[in-house]
Design a protein around this motif. Sequence first.
Motif: not given
Length: 124
Positions: A101-106
């Motif tokens: 949850p600390d990362w997203l796909i950008g």
Amino acid sequence: RFSGTFVGNAESTSPPPAATSPPAVAAATLPAVPTIPVVPTIVGVPNSVAEGVLNPNEVKPPASGTRKARVLYDYEAADSTELALLADEMITVYSLPGMDPDWLIGERGNQKGKVPVTYLELLS
């Protein structure tokens, strides 16, 4: 001794029948059972994402759930799975099931990779 009266068959003096048990088998004599590695999968997500290794080219954005984000700080990608960011640029972001949850796909144009949430201001 128990206090009180015991009701039972007073005439039976024979011991209970001995329980028969199979002879002990040493663990070394048992046949080896092959094990099959189990790789958890998430429906609709490539195995590389479920295993924690992201190949940005395999990731497809969800039909809904993409958002715009403004980058707050410059970020240098640690490896090829991450997307380098420049402060004040706008990117599209989304999350995947099972992802940290600390990362997203950008995504920026045709480039995509993981980005840290703390470097972003999520917009509508």
